[in-house]
Structure formats: C-alpha cells, structure tokens
Design a protein around this motif. Structure first.
Motif, PDB file in Angstrom:
ATOM      1  N   GLY A 179     -27.102 -11.939  30.576  1.00 16.19           N
ATOM      2  CA  GLY A 179     -26.485 -12.901  29.663  1.00 16.19           C
ATOM      3  C   GLY A 179     -26.237 -12.285  28.306  1.00 16.19           C
ATOM      4  N   SER A 180     -27.138 -11.431  27.876  1.00 17.64           N
ATOM      5  CA  SER A 180     -26.968 -10.708  26.625  1.00 17.64           C
ATOM      6  C   SER A 180     -25.824  -9.718  26.702  1.00 17.64           C
ATOM      7  CB  SER A 180     -28.269  -9.971  26.281  1.00 17.64           C
ATOM      8  OG  SER A 180     -28.101  -9.118  25.171  1.00 17.64           O
ATOM      9  N   ASP A 181     -25.616  -9.144  27.892  1.00 17.30           N
ATOM     10  CA  ASP A 181     -24.602  -8.096  28.079  1.00 17.30           C
ATOM     11  C   ASP A 181     -23.209  -8.631  28.363  1.00 17.30           C
ATOM     12  OD1 ASP A 181     -26.544  -6.180  27.769  1.00 17.30           O
ATOM     13  OD2 ASP A 181     -26.889  -5.932  29.908  1.00 17.30           O
ATOM     14  N   MET A 182     -23.128  -9.821  28.988  1.00 19.49           N
ATOM     15  CA  MET A 182     -21.850 -10.293  29.523  1.00 19.49           C
ATOM     16  C   MET A 182     -21.476 -11.702  29.077  1.00 19.49           C
ATOM     17  SD  MET A 182     -22.535  -8.864  33.396  1.00 19.49           S
ATOM     18  CE  MET A 182     -20.941  -9.373  34.038  1.00 19.49           C
ATOM     19  N   ALA A 183     -22.360 -12.367  28.324  1.00 18.84           N
ATOM     20  CA  ALA A 183     -22.122 -13.737  27.879  1.00 18.84           C
ATOM     21  C   ALA A 183     -21.822 -14.645  29.071  1.00 18.84           C
ATOM     22  CB  ALA A 183     -21.017 -13.774  26.822  1.00 18.84           C
ATOM     23  N   ASP A 184     -20.738 -15.414  29.008  1.00 18.27           N
ATOM     24  CA  ASP A 184     -20.444 -16.386  30.064  1.00 18.27           C
ATOM     25  C   ASP A 184     -19.816 -15.758  31.308  1.00 18.27           C
ATOM     26  OD1 ASP A 184     -21.370 -18.471  28.459  1.00 18.27           O
ATOM     27  OD2 ASP A 184     -19.416 -18.708  27.487  1.00 18.27           O
ATOM     28  N   SER A 185     -19.636 -14.446  31.306  1.00 15.07           N
ATOM     29  CA  SER A 185     -19.035 -13.768  32.454  1.00 15.07           C
ATOM     30  C   SER A 185     -20.050 -13.419  33.537  1.00 15.07           C
ATOM     31  CB  SER A 185     -18.325 -12.483  31.994  1.00 15.07           C
ATOM     32  OG  SER A 185     -17.238 -12.783  31.137  1.00 15.07           O
ATOM     33  N   VAL A 186     -21.307 -13.810  33.366  1.00 13.01           N
ATOM     34  CA  VAL A 186     -22.345 -13.459  34.330  1.00 13.01           C
ATOM     35  C   VAL A 186     -22.136 -14.187  35.655  1.00 13.01           C
ATOM     36  CG1 VAL A 186     -24.801 -13.572  34.854  1.00 13.01           C
ATOM     37  CG2 VAL A 186     -24.055 -12.979  32.555  1.00 13.01           C
ATOM     38  N   THR A 187     -22.195 -13.423  36.752  1.00 13.25           N
ATOM     39  CA  THR A 187     -22.268 -14.016  38.095  1.00 13.25           C
ATOM     40  C   THR A 187     -23.489 -13.402  38.775  1.00 13.25           C
ATOM     41  OG1 THR A 187     -20.658 -12.352  38.819  1.00 13.25           O
ATOM     42  CG2 THR A 187     -19.829 -14.561  38.346  1.00 13.25           C
ATOM     43  N   GLY A 188     -23.356 -12.938  39.989  1.00 11.17           N
ATOM     44  CA  GLY A 188     -24.512 -12.421  40.702  1.00 11.17           C
ATOM     45  C   GLY A 188     -24.681 -10.923  40.621  1.00 11.17           C
ATOM     46  N   GLY A 189     -23.727 -10.207  40.055  1.00  9.17           N
ATOM     47  CA  GLY A 189     -23.748  -8.754  40.113  1.00  9.17           C
ATOM     48  C   GLY A 189     -24.356  -8.114  38.887  1.00  9.17           C
ATOM     49  N   GLY A 190     -25.284  -7.175  39.093  1.00 10.71           N
ATOM     50  CA  GLY A 190     -25.891  -6.442  38.000  1.00 10.71           C
ATOM     51  C   GLY A 190     -24.998  -5.313  37.521  1.00 10.71           C
ATOM     52  N   LEU A 191     -24.894  -5.155  36.201  1.00 10.42           N
ATOM     53  CA  LEU A 191     -23.946  -4.225  35.597  1.00 10.42           C
ATOM     54  C   LEU A 191     -24.476  -2.794  35.519  1.00 10.42           C
ATOM     55  CD1 LEU A 191     -21.145  -4.220  34.096  1.00 10.42           C
ATOM     56  CD2 LEU A 191     -22.427  -4.635  31.987  1.00 10.42           C
ATOM     57  N   HIS A 192     -25.778  -2.618  35.526  1.00 14.91           N
ATOM     58  CA  HIS A 192     -26.363  -1.325  35.156  1.00 14.91           C
ATOM     59  C   HIS A 192     -26.997  -0.592  36.335  1.00 14.91           C
ATOM     60  CE1 HIS A 192     -25.573  -2.579  31.117  1.00 14.91           C
ATOM     61  NE2 HIS A 192     -26.373  -3.620  31.241  1.00 14.91           N
TER      62      HIS A 192
END
Length: 260
Positions: A179-192
């Motif tokens: 949520g800190s990294d993507m704001a409201d664009s968060v779904t189920g996939g981890g970015l890192h």
C-alpha cells in the motif's frame, strides 16, 4: 487516506535486500528468472532465492550487510523449476497468472510521498506516516518529538512517545508494505524480489503508468504464458517496465519507495 513507510522500515529493508539480489541477477544475464523472499529481524536475515542466474554467495552476503548491517545470514539459492523455466525458452511471455489494476494518484498521496521523503532526508531511520485529509500522523524513530513538532506543528507526532525502530525492534518481510508502494493500485501481486518476466512486476508497472497517463483506473488480467496483455505484446510491457526500473536506478532503488 494513505500510509507511507520510509526505506529504513524493516519491511522496506527486506524489499531492498530482495531488490539488490535481483540487481545481481541482471548483472549476469539480460533476462534472468529470479524470485527472492526475505525475512529479517532481531539480528537474523533469512533469504530464499529461486533463480536461473549464477549468483555469488559472497555478493549476496555483501548486499545484505550493506543494507541491513551485521546480521546473521541464512541464504538458500536453488534453480528455478525446469518446467516453469521452459515457458520462457522461445520468447518472453507472461510469467504468472494475475489480476492487476492501476489507479491515478491523488494529491493527498503525492503530498504524503513528498513529506516522507523530506523527513527521511533529515532522519534516515525507521519511520512511517499517514495522511488522512488534514490529519498527518508521523511516527519517526530516533527523532525527538519536540523537534518534529517544530517542523510539523499541526501533526500528530509519535503517539506512544519516542521510539527506537528498526529490525532490532520489529521484523520485516518482502512485499508487506505494498500500500505504501502502490497506493490504490494494490491487487494480489507483490512488486519486489522478482524479474521482469513476472506479471507482478511488469504488469503492475504498466497498469500504474497507464492510469497516470490516462487519468482513469485500469483493470487487467493475465494467464501464465500469455503472449499479449492489454492488447500489447508482453515483450513490450517488459521493456516498458525495464525502462521504468532503469530510470530509478535498479530494483533496489524501486524497493526504496515503490512506484511513487
């Protein structure tokens, strides 16, 4: 409302270590396949790496020490599953299933991102911040509440008092602060902790950028092996994400603040 944590938060330390290891893989291959999970806290760092790239244990250890300091390391490096790897042999195709969305950033989200960065320049230690309308909450370790109050006189500062923070106080895990990294664009996939073939990286970035460009929410779905996503060759989406990550300075730099 939005929460932002800084790069010294334990979860971001884990993300940064994972990103640094992905950078090592890209230093050996143009299109490596890699997935990294990190758990860190209380003097120990556990790292699990699945990869097609040949990684040096010494380089991995140095990356962990550089980011986390003197911690006891438990590192496991194993080859990527052969059947999964075969998916990418002939061409770059979607490396995972998933649903994704991109949402335009709000003024509130951009404002807190700037505030978090300004605070981190002055106090480069564990910190987390929330902005809800006019209510700003600052939890900043290794900083006197009275000093912070002078900088942000209307903010709620360290509600429980001064605190130490860091991995000696809390644990960190990869992709726990999306949520800190993507704001409201968060779904189920981890970015890192993943290479660009993974939809969690490339399609997340593509959807986020498209939403900022169009000013409209974007929703996408993909299946492992897809050659096209959002009407585009998957290879183009990978290159778009590569350019974004390269402009930031690599996967470790992406992990510092996320997408904004």
């Amino acid at each position: 409302m939005i929460e932002k944590v800084n790069p010294s938060h334990p979860d971001k330390v884990a993300d940064r270590i994972a990103g640094a290891i992905v950078d090592l893989a890209y230093a050996t291959e143009e299109n490596p396949k890699i997935a990294v999970e990190v758990l860190i806290g209380h003097g120990k760092c556990h790292v699990m790496i699945e990869t097609s790239a040949t990684l040096s244990f010494d380089e991995v250890k140095r990356a962990i020490n550089r980011i986390a300091g003197d911690v006891k390391q438990d590192i496991v490096i194993v080859p990527q599953d052969k059947e999964l790897a075969a998916n990418q042999v002939d061409e770059i195709r979607c490396g995972d299933n998933g649903i994704f969305k991109g949402v335009p950033l709000t003024e509130e989200q951009l404002k807190l991102s700037k505030t978090a960065r300004n605070l981190y320049e002055k106090y480069p230690m564990d910190g987390k911040y929330i902005l809800d309308g006019e209510r700003l909450i600052i939890c900043q370790s290794h900083a006197k509440t009275t000093d912070l109050q002078k900088l942000y006189p209307t903010a709620q500062i360290n509600p429980l008092g001064d605190w130490t923070g860091g991995t000696d106080v809390d644990t960190g895990a990869t992709n726990r602060k999306l949520g800190s990294d993507m704001a409201d664009s968060v779904t189920g996939g981890g970015l890192h902790g993943k290479d660009l073939s993974k939809a969690d990286v490339s399609i997340n970035i593509h959807a986020f950028l498209k939403a900022q460009q169009t000013g409209k929410p974007v929703e996408l779905v993909c299946a492992i092996g897809d050659e096209k996503v959002d009407g585009l060759p998957y290879s183009e989406i990978v290159e778009e994400a590569r350019d974004f990550v390269d402009q930031l300075g690599g996967f470790e730099k992406l992990a510092k603040w996320g997408l904004f």
